[in-house]
Write a protein that holds these residues in place. Structure first.
Motif, short mmCIF file in Angstrom:
data_model
loop_
_atom_site.label_atom_id
_atom_site.label_comp_id
_atom_site.label_asym_id
_atom_site.label_seq_id
_atom_site.Cartn_x
_atom_site.Cartn_y
_atom_site.Cartn_z
N UNK A 83 0.79 -1.22 0.00
CA UNK A 83 0.00 0.00 0.00
C UNK A 83 0.82 1.27 0.00
N UNK A 84 2.09 1.20 0.45
CA UNK A 84 2.89 2.42 0.47
C UNK A 84 3.13 2.96 -0.94
N UNK A 85 3.07 2.09 -1.95
CA UNK A 85 3.28 2.55 -3.32
C UNK A 85 2.15 3.49 -3.75
N UNK A 86 0.92 3.12 -3.43
CA UNK A 86 -0.21 4.00 -3.76
C UNK A 86 -0.12 5.31 -2.98
N UNK A 87 0.27 5.22 -1.72
CA UNK A 87 0.39 6.42 -0.91
C UNK A 87 1.42 7.38 -1.50
N UNK A 88 2.57 6.85 -1.91
CA UNK A 88 3.60 7.69 -2.50
C UNK A 88 3.16 8.28 -3.83
N UNK A 89 2.28 7.56 -4.54
CA UNK A 89 1.87 8.02 -5.87
C UNK A 89 0.82 9.12 -5.82
N UNK A 90 -0.13 9.05 -4.86
CA UNK A 90 -1.25 9.99 -4.89
C UNK A 90 -1.35 10.86 -3.65
N UNK A 91 -0.54 10.63 -2.63
CA UNK A 91 -0.57 11.47 -1.44
C UNK A 91 -1.50 10.94 -0.36
N UNK A 92 -1.36 11.49 0.83
CA UNK A 92 -2.05 10.97 2.01
C UNK A 92 -3.56 11.14 1.94
N UNK A 93 -4.04 12.33 1.60
CA UNK A 93 -5.47 12.60 1.69
C UNK A 93 -6.25 11.79 0.66
N UNK A 94 -5.78 11.77 -0.58
CA UNK A 94 -6.47 10.98 -1.59
C UNK A 94 -6.34 9.49 -1.32
N UNK A 95 -5.19 9.06 -0.80
CA UNK A 95 -5.04 7.65 -0.46
C UNK A 95 -6.01 7.26 0.65
N UNK A 96 -6.16 8.12 1.66
CA UNK A 96 -7.11 7.81 2.73
C UNK A 96 -8.53 7.70 2.18
N UNK A 97 -8.92 8.65 1.34
CA UNK A 97 -10.26 8.59 0.75
C UNK A 97 -10.48 7.32 -0.05
N UNK A 98 -9.46 6.89 -0.78
CA UNK A 98 -9.59 5.67 -1.58
C UNK A 98 -9.74 4.44 -0.69
N UNK A 99 -8.89 4.33 0.32
CA UNK A 99 -8.95 3.15 1.19
C UNK A 99 -10.24 3.11 2.00
N UNK A 100 -10.64 4.24 2.57
CA UNK A 100 -11.86 4.26 3.38
C UNK A 100 -13.09 3.96 2.53
N UNK A 101 -13.13 4.47 1.31
CA UNK A 101 -14.26 4.17 0.42
C UNK A 101 -14.31 2.69 0.09
N UNK A 102 -13.14 2.09 -0.11
CA UNK A 102 -13.11 0.66 -0.41
C UNK A 102 -13.57 -0.17 0.79
N UNK A 103 -13.21 0.27 2.01
CA UNK A 103 -13.72 -0.40 3.20
C UNK A 103 -15.24 -0.35 3.23
N UNK A 104 -15.81 0.84 2.94
CA UNK A 104 -17.27 0.98 2.95
C UNK A 104 -17.92 0.08 1.92
N UNK A 105 -17.35 0.00 0.73
CA UNK A 105 -17.94 -0.81 -0.34
C UNK A 105 -17.94 -2.29 0.03
N UNK A 106 -16.81 -2.79 0.54
CA UNK A 106 -16.73 -4.22 0.87
C UNK A 106 -17.71 -4.58 2.00
N UNK A 107 -17.86 -3.71 2.98
CA UNK A 107 -18.78 -4.01 4.08
C UNK A 107 -20.23 -3.98 3.60
#
Length: 465
Positions: free
Chosen positions: A62-86
């Motif tokens: 996951x650090x590769x995505x974080x380095x590529x798009x930054x902290x805020x957008x990475x957080x939004x992406x991961x949290x949205x994916x958590x919501x979708x899977x649940x």
């Protein structure tokens, strides 16, 4: 800690707390739903292990995505994916589908932790970093305890209601991170040491990390199944799980202070013995509900303190150049233990009954206690130099940033610089500076008048503290 720093850390901590409320009771909810559907403990174990497989994969990738798009957008992406899977778990109840969704959810959840950890660890300097990590731990465990307490009330709203609430919380957790100033901390990637190299360098650290993964995953995923089968309802299971998490939050810091002031190997031996004694108490004693709650409180404190104590012990023995890579490698060992825990323990529960959970925990405690005692006899402990940090296992990038000055200084005092080449071949040792010292340097010039030698440099005596 300055007010500005607290305000800077407030948003990620608030986001973690909101998401952690739902994430805190999700594992319990899945275990109870699968059991109610008539699935065997083996199936429940494999679905539970999928989450930890995702955690291990995410810790490496996951650090590769974080380095590529930054902290805020990475957080939004991961949290949205958590919501979708649940939310998808609320629509589909097939165990195979839940296995895939839990794997993806684990990968996304560790991405959330990665963003928050790296943000906090770069927000302040070494003088406040430990307190920021303590706030991180408190927010995570407090959210988990609150989530467990809310499980019964939310489950009463309907079969799909808990999944909807968890999805809503995951989505809402994006708001604090999205509203903070867009300042992106720097995170550098570092590869971990191989497991074989880690075993050579710190057998006790590897055993403690692996054992912690086995125990933590067992109490998170299989303890709710045991509690329900011995007669507790959904609300009672949630309350007892909250007591266990509360013990993890309140007892970790006292255990850490103890390990800082005494031999960490003795602390690890005591933690293994505590796990074995609690398992024996649950199996052999006729416990009222309050007695079981007291033992689970102690179990949470012991099990969740095992990993930080093992990590601190490993740091005591590590050459300075290997600290980052060693800590990341131990994280992967911990994730491997978490992944293997449900598949290893659920067959025992199938064979000997629900009490197989505590038979397994008791056996694990005895094995760890015996191994730590043997290692202490083979290699006595040095003077502790790495302060215990009361924190949950960090992600790979978070662990890299969590290496403190005390760790580095302590390792340098106990190892020669030449030894670093054996562990980290690419470490470059800087040449000493040549020339007169600055006016405020801690050196004094002196003459050996009897021998008539030229001035030389020697360190000034340290001031009394």
């Amino acid at each position: 800690m300055s007010r500005q720093l607290l305000l800077m850390a407030l948003a990620p901590l608030l986001g973690l707390f909101i998401l952690g409320i739902g994430n805190g009771f999700l594992a319990t909810l899945i275990t109870l739903r699968l059991d109610a559907a008539g699935e065997s403990p083996v199936v429940i174990g494999w679905v539970s292990s999928a989450y930890f497989i995702g955690l291990a994969l995410g810790a490496m990738l996951n650090d590769r995505l974080l380095l590529a798009i930054g902290h805020i957008r990475a957080y939004g992406s991961f949290a949205s994916l958590v919501a979708v899977t649940v939310l998808l778990q609320g629509l589909v109840d097939a165990p195979a589908a839940w296995f895939v969704l839990r794997l993806i959810g684990g990968w996304a959840t560790v991405g959330v932790f990665l963003v928050i950890e790296s943000w906090l660890l770069t927000a302040g300097d070494a003088g406040v970093r430990g307190r920021l990590l303590a706030l991180y731990m408190i927010a995570l465990y407090a959210a988990g305890a609150l989530g467990q307490l809310l499980l019964g009330a939310i489950n009463a709203l309907g079969p799909a209601a808990p999944f909807m609430v968890i999805g809503l919380l995951a989505s809402l957790s994006v708001l604090p991170m999205a509203m903070i100033p867009r300042i992106t901390p720097l995170v550098e990637k570092a590869e971990p040491l191989s497991p074989l190299r880690l075993i050579t360098l710190t057998p006790t650290g590897v055993a403690g990390s692996f054992g912690s993964g086995l125990a933590v995953a067992a109490v998170y995923t299989l303890l709710p199944l045991y509690l329900q089968r011995v007669g507790f309802g959904v609300q009672g299971v949630g309350q007892l799980m909250a007591v266990m998490v509360l013990g993890a939050m309140l007892l970790q810091y006292p255990v850490g202070r103890w390990s800082d002031r005494h031999d960490r190997q003795l602390v690890l031996i005591a933690l293994g013995g505590l796990c074995a004694l609690i398992a024996a108490g649950v199996l052999l004693l006729p416990l009222p509900p309050w007695g079981l709650a007291a033992l689970l409180f102690l179990l949470g404190g012991g099990v969740f303190s095992l990993y930080p104590a093992a990590l601190s012990h490993a740091a005591d023995r590590a050459p300075a150049g290997a600290l980052v890579r060693m800590s990341q490698g131990l994280l992967l060992i911990n994730a491997l233990g978490s992944t293997l825990s449900p598949p290893l323990i659920t067959p025992v529960m199938t064979r000997v009954g629900d009490a197989g959970l505590f038979w397994s925990l008791g056996a694990l405690g005895v094995i760890l206690m015996a191994f730590f005692a043997w290692r202490r006899r083979v290699r006595p402990a040095p003077v502790p130099v790495a302060p215990f940090s009361p924190a949950t296992p960090l992600s790979a990038a978070g662990a890299e940033l969590a290496i403190t000055e005390e760790w580095v200084q302590g390792a340098l005092e106990h190892e020669h610089v030449e030894d670093l080449a054996d562990v980290v071949p690419d470490v470059a040792v800087a040449e000493p500076l040549v020339g007169p010292p600055p006016p405020d340097a801690a050196h004094i010039a002196y003459y050996d008048e009897a021998a008539g030698e030229a001035p030389a440099q020697r360190p000034a005596p340290e001031a009394a503290t």
